[in-house]
Design a protein around this motif. Structure first.
Motif, PDB file in Angstrom:
ATOM      1  N   SER A   1       0.849  -1.189   0.000  1.00 42.01           N
ATOM      2  CA  SER A   1       0.000   0.000   0.000  1.00 42.01           C
ATOM      3  C   SER A   1       0.886   1.242   0.000  1.00 42.01           C
ATOM      4  N   ARG A   2       0.371   2.300  -0.574  1.00 36.58           N
ATOM      5  CA  ARG A   2       1.137   3.536  -0.654  1.00 36.58           C
ATOM      6  C   ARG A   2       1.204   4.181   0.729  1.00 36.58           C
TER       7      ARG A   2
ATOM      8  N   VAL B   1       1.049   7.101   3.498  1.00 36.77           N
ATOM      9  CA  VAL B   1       0.257   8.316   3.639  1.00 36.77           C
ATOM     10  C   VAL B   1       1.202   9.503   3.635  1.00 36.77           C
ATOM     11  N   ARG B   2       0.878  10.508   2.829  1.00 40.24           N
ATOM     12  CA  ARG B   2       1.698  11.712   2.736  1.00 40.24           C
ATOM     13  C   ARG B   2       0.886  12.882   3.277  1.00 40.24           C
TER      14      ARG B   2
ATOM     15  N   ARG C   1      -4.108  14.802   4.806  1.00 41.94           N
ATOM     16  CA  ARG C   1      -3.372  13.599   4.431  1.00 41.94           C
ATOM     17  C   ARG C   1      -3.932  13.034   3.138  1.00 41.94           C
ATOM     18  N   SER C   2      -3.056  12.446   2.351  1.00 41.68           N
ATOM     19  CA  SER C   2      -3.463  11.797   1.110  1.00 41.68           C
ATOM     20  C   SER C   2      -2.365  10.823   0.706  1.00 41.68           C
ATOM     21  N   LYS C   3      -2.750   9.775   0.018  1.00 38.45           N
ATOM     22  CA  LYS C   3      -1.750   8.823  -0.458  1.00 38.45           C
ATOM     23  C   LYS C   3      -1.207   9.206  -1.828  1.00 38.45           C
ATOM     24  N   ARG C   4      -1.965   9.983  -2.592  1.00 39.28           N
ATOM     25  CA  ARG C   4      -1.562  10.336  -3.952  1.00 39.28           C
ATOM     26  C   ARG C   4      -1.574  11.850  -4.154  1.00 39.28           C
TER      27      ARG C   4
END
Length: 80
Positions: free
Chosen positions: A9-10, A12-13, A35-38
């Motif tokens: 899984s990517r 969290v950024r 927060r977002s993964k992409r």
């Protein structure tokens, strides 16, 4: 049937967004840190929260550990 490894899984950024009207910084945005993964999803979130009088967005990836530390300190301060 070939077995494949499970996808990782990517991570969290964390992103901080600033809205501008010309050269003036606006503080009317609903979310300034999220927060977002992409990255493409982060851009979409930033645009959806953009105030009507803003004409541009500055989206910056920030250090998640620092953000979580400040967030916990803020929550502890509110609880007291």
């Amino acid at each position: 049937m070939a077995h494949t490894k499970a996808k990782q899984s990517r991570p969290v950024r964390y992103f901080a967004v600033t809205y501008f009207d010309g050269q003036e910084v606006l503080s009317g945005g609903r979310q300034s840190v999220f927060r977002s993964k992409r990255l493409c999803r982060a851009k979409r979130i930033a645009r959806s929260n953009m105030p009507l009088d803003a004409d541009r967005i500055e989206l910056v990836e920030i250090n998640g550990a620092d953000f979580e530390g400040r967030r916990e300190a803020y929550r502890r301060g509110l609880a007291q």
